[in-house]
Scaffold this active site. Structure first.
Site, mmCIF file in Angstrom:
data_model
loop_
_atom_site.group_PDB
_atom_site.id
_atom_site.type_symbol
_atom_site.label_atom_id
_atom_site.label_comp_id
_atom_site.label_asym_id
_atom_site.label_seq_id
_atom_site.Cartn_x
_atom_site.Cartn_y
_atom_site.Cartn_z
ATOM 1 N N ASP A 52 -5.751 0.039 -2.364
ATOM 2 C CA ASP A 52 -6.435 -0.847 -3.306
ATOM 3 C C ASP A 52 -7.805 -1.299 -2.844
ATOM 4 O OD1 ASP A 52 -5.368 -2.522 -1.148
ATOM 5 O OD2 ASP A 52 -5.993 -4.212 -2.403
ATOM 6 N N ASP B 83 -5.926 2.099 10.052
ATOM 7 C CA ASP B 83 -7.351 1.789 10.111
ATOM 8 C C ASP B 83 -7.623 1.252 11.521
ATOM 9 O OD1 ASP B 83 -9.938 1.373 8.949
ATOM 10 O OD2 ASP B 83 -9.453 -0.696 8.512
ATOM 11 N N THR C 71 -2.148 -3.625 12.178
ATOM 12 C CA THR C 71 -0.913 -3.828 11.414
ATOM 13 C C THR C 71 0.231 -3.005 12.001
ATOM 14 O OG1 THR C 71 -2.275 -4.099 9.439
ATOM 15 C CG2 THR C 71 0.085 -3.779 9.088
ATOM 16 N N GLY D 157 -5.466 -0.198 13.251
ATOM 17 C CA GLY D 157 -4.205 0.005 13.967
ATOM 18 C C GLY D 157 -3.471 -1.308 14.239
ATOM 19 N N GLY E 27 0.768 -1.242 0.000
ATOM 20 C CA GLY E 27 0.000 0.000 0.000
ATOM 21 C C GLY E 27 0.798 1.290 0.000
HETATM 22 P P1 IMP Z 1 -5.203 -1.916 9.992
HETATM 23 O O1 IMP Z 1 -4.286 -3.014 10.449
HETATM 24 O O2 IMP Z 1 -6.654 -2.263 10.211
HETATM 25 O O3 IMP Z 1 -4.861 -0.563 10.509
HETATM 26 O O4 IMP Z 1 -5.141 -1.958 8.435
HETATM 27 C C1 IMP Z 1 -4.280 -1.292 7.712
HETATM 28 C C2 IMP Z 1 -4.315 -1.827 6.307
HETATM 29 O O5 IMP Z 1 -5.649 -2.049 5.837
HETATM 30 C C3 IMP Z 1 -3.722 -0.793 5.418
HETATM 31 O O6 IMP Z 1 -2.344 -1.013 5.250
HETATM 32 C C4 IMP Z 1 -4.493 -0.986 4.136
HETATM 33 O O7 IMP Z 1 -3.840 -1.935 3.346
HETATM 34 C C5 IMP Z 1 -5.811 -1.563 4.534
HETATM 35 N N1 IMP Z 1 -6.878 -0.530 4.510
HETATM 36 C C6 IMP Z 1 -7.532 0.008 5.553
HETATM 37 N N2 IMP Z 1 -8.437 0.921 5.174
HETATM 38 C C7 IMP Z 1 -8.346 0.974 3.827
HETATM 39 C C8 IMP Z 1 -9.026 1.753 2.815
HETATM 40 O O8 IMP Z 1 -9.891 2.601 3.072
HETATM 41 N N3 IMP Z 1 -8.653 1.512 1.524
HETATM 42 C C9 IMP Z 1 -7.691 0.604 1.194
HETATM 43 N N4 IMP Z 1 -7.029 -0.126 2.098
HETATM 44 C C10 IMP Z 1 -7.348 0.045 3.399
HETATM 45 MG MG MG Z 2 -1.624 -2.033 3.425
#
Ligand code: IMP
Ligand code: MG
Length: 177
Positions: A155, A99, A103, A101, A41
């Site tokens: 994506d 998002d 990851t 958090g 990303g």
């Molecule tokens: P987290 O671990 O939920 O914070 O997710 C982070 C990952 O989810 C990011 O690196 C993105 O790849 C993916 N992601 C979260 N929200 C979006 C979005 O609105 N569009 C595309 N990818 C997203």
């Molecule tokens: Mg990502």
């Protein structure tokens, strides 16, 4: 599916990247910066921001993806990790979006366990409302509402990453078929 008009235009994106790069350049003066991009990303944001940072830096990447099992738990898989010794490095993690958090929190703890000189996190977008795990973000481009966005590296089903702008992505009823 519907891709709306740009939520952030290419010009707005470049102005914000420059603003973040200026802050990073002054904060990392005299430090030993290792800029680590989280793939896939962050590839576009990463390549833009490193070109605007005006202090010496080394580059590396992490390839990771997270799988949501339930709404509050996620598992992060790392396919490629930082190769070099980071004990003398000021590591800056560069990510497209925070998002839940999960990851970033997972990668942060994994890197901290390797004892870097310092660790900070830079994200282009922050969907604060969606946070499940609290993770400290040092540099944030834009806070955005709880909408799914694509473009500028982001994506849907590995598509739309090449758009030079960011749009809100909406699934239509016909996509369900
Ligand atoms: P987290 O671990 O939920 O914070 O997710 C982070 C990952 O989810 C990011 O690196 C993105 O790849 C993916 N992601 C979260 N929200 C979006 C979005 O609105 N569009 C595309 N990818 C997203
Ligand atoms: Mg990502």
């Amino acid at each position: 599916m519907v891709i709306g008009k740009p939520f952030f235009t290419s010009e707005q994106i470049q102005n914000k990247v420059k603003e973040l790069a200026d802050r990073i350049s002054s904060d990392y003066e005299g430090k030993n910066l290792l800029a680590v991009g989280i793939l896939k990303g962050a590839f576009m944001f990463y390549s833009d921001i490193v070109r605007m940072i005006r202090v010496p830096l080394a580059v590396d990447f992490i390839i990771a993806s997270s799988y949501m099992k339930e709404s509050t738990t996620g598992e992060v898989k790392v396919y490629y990790d930082i190769r070099e010794d980071i004990s003398d490095k000021d590591v800056l993690l560069i990510e497209d979006i925070a998002d839940s958090g999960i990851t970033l929190n997972y990668l942060r703890e994994r890197i901290l366990a390797r004892g870097p000189k310092s660790l900070r996190i830079c994200v282009f977008l922050d969907k604060k409302e969606r946070r499940v795990v609290d993770v400290p973000l040092d540099y944030v481009g834009f806070e955005i509402p709880n909408e799914y966005v694509v473009g500028y590296g982001l994506d849907y089903d590995n598509k739309f990453r090449n758009l030079p702008y960011i749009s809100i992505f909406k699934k239509t009823a016909t996509d369900a078929k």
